[in-house]
Structures are given as structure tokens and as C-alpha cells.
Write an enzyme that holds these catalytic residues in place. Structure first.
Site, PDB file in Angstrom:
ATOM      1  CG  HIS A 128      -2.042  -0.984   1.109  1.00 18.02           C
ATOM      2  ND1 HIS A 128      -3.336  -0.625   0.844  1.00 18.02           N
ATOM      3  CD2 HIS A 128      -2.039  -2.343   1.196  1.00 18.02           C
ATOM      4  CE1 HIS A 128      -4.102  -1.702   0.783  1.00 18.02           C
ATOM      5  NE2 HIS A 128      -3.328  -2.754   1.005  1.00 18.02           N
ATOM      6  CG  ASP A 135      -4.520   2.535   2.125  1.00 17.74           C
ATOM      7  OD1 ASP A 135      -5.375   2.140   1.312  1.00 17.74           O
ATOM      8  OD2 ASP A 135      -3.351   2.114   2.121  1.00 17.74           O
TER       9      ASP A 135
END
Length: 442
Positions: free
Chosen positions: A20, A118
Site C-alpha cells: 500500500h 487508505d
């Protein structure tokens, strides 16, 4: 596109996983070329890793900012998914949740123009908006996979998922249900993801490009009632520091024919079972092709396990003529990506048994077809064409994203200015009223 007037400051807050962090970092590098300054917010153990992928030029526009995560639940070296034992994943989510006050303090100190967060940080937009900072979610998972996942997460949805080429096999559905019901705190993951999208300011950024996944991007926009904006493929550029790493692998590859080697790796948060390791190992050998295979273990196991103990007897002999292996820290496969690739003619699925087990013969068949098989010629041609499109379209997508971000920031500035002017007018009115009351009393 250059923002011209002044640098726009973005605080990026990715999930604590390298898979990520990397897309966030590549987005930051692209934005740096367009007069953006990025504060990359993560745990210190992740920042140590990120710093290795930043050149001195990158460091001018990309600042690493530590988020102080309390150590009451996990020690600092476990404030990352890299090598984290699977049973501690929910604990890591709780540990990150406990850093919410520290995140709020960072916002007060840095005063960014925008926050990009995120898929699990559903509280991040709340903290940002409370300080009049617009916040958007950036999804680093492709649009096809995300459309399938979000279809199951949103209450208001079509009766039927419109893309029949993407579906659950029997064993996958039970795994999916277990995954989304896993809780890192008082909130299930599917609620976190859904709320991250719902709370995103105006739009959602997603790592893809329209030529590949346009229909899924449009479906997501309709489903969530948020406009999804592709940021491009965000392919990491190979720098000098990376070129100097793994010279033994590079030298080995230099001795092989072009397009003759398979690279096998499975993501960032999944550890292969003993059965999977066994079948993949034999499947790669049966294919008869060169291969590099990333084998990953939880951090605690890496010190205890010898690679020879995990691979079939006689399999490992350093670098072998027909293949090789490379050892690292962690891993995960995603069926949605495989099926959209297959449906679009860009990939081939290794089909598992009904129980979810791999078969070495199926592994070998697919590897041979994709790399050298005559029936795979069309696939290889399409992949090459797609690769060229990705290089061409990447910059176009980023320029569109910059326009969107600048618009959001400028709109926020006007709104804040209007609020400030309103407050000034209110203060003036209150002062005038007070003076009027005083004069009447006298």
C-alpha cells in the site's frame, strides 16, 4: 500540469503495508514533478524502508513524517505488516486506531491542504474535516477487484453484479466472508472500507487507468455515488539504488534468453501453506522453464526456518540451471485480478480444486502456456500492447488527477476564506451591538 502559484501540500496516510505504501509513494513522486509537496505519514519501521527508495531529489518534495503509534499493543518493529505473524493483524489495526490523537496533532502541526488516506482509515477523514482539511481515499487495488468487493459492501446496489467474468469459487467465498468479518477494533473491515469511500471528499482516487478498467471505474462511481478518478498504473521506476541490489539475480538473468523466465510472487500479506509451496515448487520444475520465485515467511519464522525445510527434498541447490529461488519476508494472491486479466485477455488463471488446493500439473500447464505456448501467443501480444499503453497513458492520468486536486484545494480555500469573512462580519456586528447597548445605557 504545474500548480504554478504555490506548492500544494498533501499528507499521505497509507495502510502499514509495503504493497500500500509503494503506490502512495509513486503517486507522491509523480505529484512532486507538478509542484506538490507530500508528507508521507507512517510508522518509523516503515519510514526506514521508504527512505531507501527516495533519491536526494525526491527528498526535496517528499517529507517522511512519523506517526507515533502507542506501544501498549505491539512493539515498534511490529508496526508494519512486513513479516507480521498473521494472528497479529487485527492487533495492528487496533494499534493504528490508538494513534488517532497523534494523527490529529500532526494535522494541526503540518496544516496540509489535503489528506489522502487508505482503505482502512475510516477515522482519518473525520479528523481532517474537523480541521477544515479536505480528505480523499486513495485505493491502490484495481477497479475490477474493488468493484466486486464494494458490490458486497454497499447496502444500495443492483440486484446482480454486472460482470459475470468476476465471481467467487466455492472456497473463495468462505475465505472472503471470514476476511471481511475480521475485526481490528469495534468495526468490521467491510464497514471500515465502506465508510472510507463514503467519507471521501468529492471523489475517490484509484490506481488504474481507463483503457484497462473503464467499465469498472464507471460502475464504482454509480454504486457508491462518488466519482472515481484513475491515477494511472504508478509503475515504480528503477533507480540506481535498486539496480545495485541483487546483482547475482541480474547476472543470472543476463545469461538467459529474453522472455524465458517466470517471476512468481504473491503479494504482501499472505503466507503460502505447506501444500501450496509443494505444488508450486513441483509445478515450476515441471514447466521446464527458468524461474525466480519469492518465498516469504512471517518475521518470527524467518530466523527459525531454513528454506530447505520448506521446499521439496532435492529441490534447492542454490541457483539451478532450470530455475532459482529468492528469499524474502511475506505474500497474497488476489482472484479478482486474475479473472479480470483472463477476461480481458491479459492473463491465465491457475484453477484450484473445489477445496481450494493447487495442483502442480495445472501450475505447469498455465506457466508453459503463458510463457512459451503457441496458444499463449495472443495473450503475450496483448500484454505487450497493454504495457505500451500504460507507459503512454500514465502521465495523462496524473495530469487529470492534478487538475482535480487543485480544484478541491482551491474550493476549500475559498470556503475557508468565506467562513473567515463571515466570522469577521459577525464580530463587527457584535461589537456594534455592544457599543449601541452601552450608549443606550448611558
Amino acid at each position: 500540469m504545474d500548480t504554478r502559484t504555490r506548492s500544494i501540500r498533501i499528507l499521505m496516510f497509507p495502510w502499514l503495508a509495503h504493497g500500500h505504501i509503494s503506490p502512495f509513494l509513486e503517486l507522491a513522486k509523480s505529484l512532486a514533478k507538478r509542484n506538490f509537496v507530500t508528507y508521507m505519514c507512517s510508522s518509523q519501521v516503515n519510514l526506514n524502508s521508504i527512505s531507501k527508495n527516495l533519491s536526494s531529489k525526491d527528498s526535496i518534495s517528499i517529507k517522511l513524517v512519523e506517526l507515533h503509534i502507542p506501544t501498549t499493543l505491539l512493539p515498534p518493529h511490529y508496526h508494519t505488516t512486513n513479516g507480521l505473524p498473521p494472528h497479529l493483524m487485527s492487533t495492528l489495526k487496533r494499534a493504528l486506531d490508538s494513534a488517532r490523537p497523534a494523527f490529529s496533532t500532526l494535522l494541526q502541526t503540518l496544516k496540509p491542504d489535503l489528506v489522502l488516506y487508505d482503505f482502512l482509515h475510516s477515522w482519518a477523514p473525520e479528523e481532517a474535516e474537523s480541521q477544515n482539511i479536505p480528505a480523499m481515499v486513495f485505493l491502490s487495488t484495481g477497479a475490477a477487484a474493488m468493484s466486486f468487493i464494494m458490490y458486497h459492501f454497499f447496502e444500495t446496489r443492483p440486484e446482480k453484479y454486472p460482470f459475470p467474468g468476476i465471481y467467487f469459487r466455492e472456497h473463495e467465498y468462505s475465505n472472503f466472508c471470514h476476511l471481511v468479518k475480521s475485526s481490528g477494533s469495534d468495526t468490521n473491515d467491510h464497514l471500515r472500507v465502506r465508510d472510507c469511500v463514503k467519507r471521501s471528499h468529492d471523489l475517490v482516487l484509484i490506481k488504474t487507468f481507463r483503457e484497462l478498467e473503464g467499465q469498472y471505474v464507471d460502475f464504482l462511481s454509480d454504486l457508491t455515488r462518488k466519482r472515481f478518478v484513475p491515477v494511472g498504473p504508478l509503475v515504480q521506476e528503477v533507480g540506481c539504488d535498486m539496480e545495485n541490489e541483487g546483482n547475482d539475480i541480474t547476472e543470472w538473468l543476463d545469461g538467459k534468453d529474453r522472455r524465458s523466465t517466470v517471476f512468481a510472487s504473491f503479494g504482501s500479506e499472505y503466507f503460502l501453506s505447506a501444500n501450496e509451496i509443494e505444488e508450486i515448487a513441483h509445478g515450476l520444475e515441471l514447466s521446464g522453464l527458468n524461474f525466480i520465485w519469492v518465498v516469504r515467511f512471517p518475521r518470527g519464522d524467518v530466523e527459525k526456518i531454513k528454506i530447505e525445510q520448506k521446499l521439496p527434498e532435492g529441490f534447492l541447490g542454490g541457483w539451478k540451471e532450470e530455475g532459482g529461488w529468492w528469499r524474502d519476508g511475506h505474500s497474497r494472491g488476489e482472484y479478482c485480478h486474475i479473472r479480470v486479466g483472463g477476461g480481458g485477455g491479459f492473463g491465465e488463471e491457475v484453477v484450484r480444486s473445489r477445496e481450494g488446493n493447487l495442483d502442480r500439473g495445472e501450475v505447469a500447464r498455465v506457466v508453459k502456456k503463458v510463457v512459451v505456448g503457441k496458444s499463449g501467443e495472443g495473450l503475450r501480444r496483448r500484454v505487450e500492447e497493454l504495457s505500451e499503453k500504460m507507459r503512454e497513458k500514465g502521465e495523462e492520468e496524473i495530469d487529470s488527477v492534478v487538475e482535480e486536486l487543485v480544484t478541491v484545494v482551491r474550493r476549500g480555500e475559498r470556503s475557508n476564506l468565506k467562513s473567515e469573512n463571515s466570522m469577521k462580519k459577525l464580530n463587527v456586528m457584535m461589537m456594534e451591538n455592544r457599543e449601541g447597548m452601552l450608549s443606550e445605557n448611558t
